[in-house]
Motif scaffolding. Structure first.
Motif, PDB file in Angstrom:
ATOM      1  N   LEU A  95      48.193  19.346  33.226  1.00  0.00           N
ATOM      2  CA  LEU A  95      48.232  20.791  33.418  1.00  0.00           C
ATOM      3  C   LEU A  95      48.902  21.164  34.738  1.00  0.00           C
ATOM      4  O   LEU A  95      49.561  22.206  34.839  1.00  0.00           O
ATOM      5  N   ALA A  96      48.736  20.320  35.753  1.00  0.00           N
ATOM      6  CA  ALA A  96      49.389  20.583  37.040  1.00  0.00           C
ATOM      7  C   ALA A  96      50.903  20.591  36.857  1.00  0.00           C
ATOM      8  O   ALA A  96      51.610  21.448  37.410  1.00  0.00           O
ATOM      9  N   ALA A  97      51.404  19.650  36.055  1.00  0.00           N
ATOM     10  CA  ALA A  97      52.841  19.617  35.763  1.00  0.00           C
ATOM     11  C   ALA A  97      53.234  20.767  34.837  1.00  0.00           C
ATOM     12  O   ALA A  97      54.284  21.401  35.012  1.00  0.00           O
ATOM     13  N   PHE A  98      52.388  21.048  33.855  1.00  0.00           N
ATOM     14  CA  PHE A  98      52.643  22.128  32.898  1.00  0.00           C
ATOM     15  C   PHE A  98      52.783  23.467  33.620  1.00  0.00           C
ATOM     16  O   PHE A  98      53.653  24.286  33.279  1.00  0.00           O
ATOM     17  N   ASN A  99      51.942  23.707  34.629  1.00  0.00           N
ATOM     18  CA  ASN A  99      51.949  24.989  35.329  1.00  0.00           C
ATOM     19  C   ASN A  99      53.164  25.177  36.234  1.00  0.00           C
ATOM     20  O   ASN A  99      53.364  26.261  36.785  1.00  0.00           O
ATOM     21  N   LEU A 128      50.025  28.766  34.340  1.00  0.00           N
ATOM     22  CA  LEU A 128      49.224  29.542  35.279  1.00  0.00           C
ATOM     23  C   LEU A 128      49.960  29.569  36.608  1.00  0.00           C
ATOM     24  O   LEU A 128      49.980  28.587  37.343  1.00  0.00           O
ATOM     25  N   LYS A 129      50.572  30.693  36.905  1.00  0.00           N
ATOM     26  CA  LYS A 129      51.368  30.824  38.116  1.00  0.00           C
ATOM     27  C   LYS A 129      50.511  31.388  39.246  1.00  0.00           C
ATOM     28  O   LYS A 129      49.969  32.481  39.140  1.00  0.00           O
ATOM     29  N   LEU A 130      50.410  30.633  40.333  1.00  0.00           N
ATOM     30  CA  LEU A 130      49.642  31.060  41.494  1.00  0.00           C
ATOM     31  C   LEU A 130      50.557  31.147  42.706  1.00  0.00           C
ATOM     32  O   LEU A 130      51.384  30.262  42.929  1.00  0.00           O
TER      33      LEU A 130
END
Length: 218
Positions: A144-148, A156-158
């Protein structure tokens, strides 16, 4: 009651309500939560999340009709669902997968619907969490870290000033809780055993499967 005391009590009540605000999410049968807000989770059908934007990874796993007289335990692809909600109880609608053909169709065109406590459909973004090769063990947090970092609509853009949302847990921590490294090792072993169980079940003939089911019901 004096006006000042009334205002103080009102302020305390507002603070209390704000602090306890959260999003409770219930998943349908055979749909499992794999990760929430960038953290791996134990397979579960419910989770408490903070108010605001949340991101979960889910998949279907169940016994499906593969042919006229044959059933197999199958899993769907993993899907990322990103949504925004505040102080409500959400329900994910059933995926209605009963046959292998329906699973294949769902993987191609996922229909994942979230509704709030009033029955209103929540806006959400959906995308597939792709992984090439053999998938015995997966680290969803890392994926998910790579996906974001991708341009997926469900990413999920932060900003630099934002803080990664965290999942809530109301369960007390036991004094004998094992260290995080030990917990991770136990979780990996359990997942591997589960995957091996599914593999050998699907390799067995129907008669062996029926004996296994009977053994489970004892």
């Amino acid at each position: 009651m004096k006006p000042l005391a009334s205002l103080t009590l009102f302020g305390m009540l507002c603070l209390s309500t704000t602090a306890s605000a959260e999003v409770a999410l219930n998943l349908p049968e055979n749909v499992k939560l794999l990760a929430a807000n960038g953290k791996n989770t134990e397979d579960s059908n419910s989770v408490e999340l903070p108010d605001g934007t949340n991101q979960i990874a889910v998949r279907f796993k169940g016994e499906l009709k593969a042919s006229r007289n044959d059933f197999e335990i199958m899993s769907s692809d993993v899907f990322v669902v990103t949504f925004n909600a505040n102080n409500t109880r959400l329900s994910m609608q059933p995926w209605n997968i009963h046959k292998a053909a329906q699973l294949k169709e769902f993987n191609q065109q996922p229909k994942i619907v979230l509704t709030d406590s009033h029955g209103k459909t929540i806006t959400r973004q959906i995308d597939k969490l792709e992984k090439e090769g053999f998938q015995l063990m997966r680290d969803y947090a890392r994926e998910l870290a790579a996906f974001n970092k991708s341009d997926s609509p469900a990413a999920l853009k932060l900003t630099a000033a934002d803080k990664q949302p965290q999942t809530f847990s109301r369960q007390p921590v036991a004094s004998h809780q094992p260290a995080p490294s030990q917990q991770a090792q136990q979780s990996e072993q359990a997942q591997m055993a589960e995957q091996m169980l599914y593999y050998w079940y699907n390799q067995a003939d129907q008669e062996t499967r029926e004996r296994f089911k009977a053994w489970l019901k004892r």
